[in-house]
Design a protein around this motif. Structure first.
Motif, PDB file in Angstrom:
ATOM      1  N   LEU A  39       0.866  -1.175   0.000  1.00 38.48           N
ATOM      2  CA  LEU A  39       0.000   0.000   0.000  1.00 38.48           C
ATOM      3  C   LEU A  39       0.900   1.222   0.000  1.00 38.48           C
ATOM      4  N   PHE A  75       1.016   5.357   0.602  1.00 39.13           N
ATOM      5  CA  PHE A  75       0.340   6.513   1.174  1.00 39.13           C
ATOM      6  C   PHE A  75       1.149   7.763   0.873  1.00 39.13           C
ATOM      7  N   GLN A  97      -7.436   7.963   9.137  1.00 41.26           N
ATOM      8  CA  GLN A  97      -7.643   7.264   7.874  1.00 41.26           C
ATOM      9  C   GLN A  97      -6.588   6.165   7.694  1.00 41.26           C
ATOM     10  N   PHE A  98      -5.340   6.469   8.025  1.00 39.48           N
ATOM     11  CA  PHE A  98      -4.258   5.505   7.934  1.00 39.48           C
ATOM     12  C   PHE A  98      -4.547   4.291   8.820  1.00 39.48           C
ATOM     13  N   GLU A  99      -4.961   4.550  10.055  1.00 43.53           N
ATOM     14  CA  GLU A  99      -5.292   3.474  10.989  1.00 43.53           C
ATOM     15  C   GLU A  99      -6.481   2.657  10.495  1.00 43.53           C
ATOM     16  N   ASP A 100      -7.488   3.329   9.966  1.00 43.40           N
ATOM     17  CA  ASP A 100      -8.673   2.627   9.458  1.00 43.40           C
ATOM     18  C   ASP A 100      -8.308   1.681   8.310  1.00 43.40           C
ATOM     19  N   ILE A 101      -7.442   2.132   7.415  1.00 40.81           N
ATOM     20  CA  ILE A 101      -7.021   1.298   6.280  1.00 40.81           C
ATOM     21  C   ILE A 101      -6.255   0.076   6.779  1.00 40.81           C
ATOM     22  N   LEU A 102      -5.340   0.293   7.731  1.00 40.46           N
ATOM     23  CA  LEU A 102      -4.585  -0.835   8.280  1.00 40.46           C
ATOM     24  C   LEU A 102      -5.492  -1.803   9.028  1.00 40.46           C
ATOM     25  N   GLU A 157      -8.681  -2.349   8.464  1.00 37.40           N
ATOM     26  CA  GLU A 157      -9.485  -3.062   7.467  1.00 37.40           C
ATOM     27  C   GLU A 157      -8.671  -4.195   6.845  1.00 37.40           C
ATOM     28  N   ALA A 158      -7.423  -3.901   6.498  1.00 43.45           N
ATOM     29  CA  ALA A 158      -6.562  -4.943   5.938  1.00 43.45           C
ATOM     30  C   ALA A 158      -6.334  -6.054   6.964  1.00 43.45           C
TER      31      ALA A 158
END
Length: 66
Positions: free
Chosen positions: A9, A11, A26-31, A33-34
């Motif tokens: 990914l 960023f 947003q960064f934490e949310d993406i991680l 989710e993954a």
């Protein structure tokens, strides 16, 4: 023997004027989710733009291949 698959990914973290511009939530949310999909963060690297300023953050994730 375990088999792995990998995902990267990218960023954008650098701003035009050289400051770091990261939406931490947003960064934490993406991680997260993954992670819920079985991905594990194994490495992160920032890329230099000019005089040590960061431009991008690249994260490498892995999970067991099913």
């Amino acid at each position: 023997m375990d088999k792995w698959e990998y995902k990267t990914l990218k960023f954008k973290i650098g701003s035009f004027w050289g400051g770091v511009n990261v939406d931490e939530q947003q960064f934490e949310d993406i991680l997260n989710e993954a992670g819920s999909q079985g991905w594990e963060l194994v490495s992160s690297v920032d890329t230099s733009q000019y005089q040590g300023q960061s431009k991008d953050l690249i994260v490498v994730m892995k999970r067991k291949r099913t």
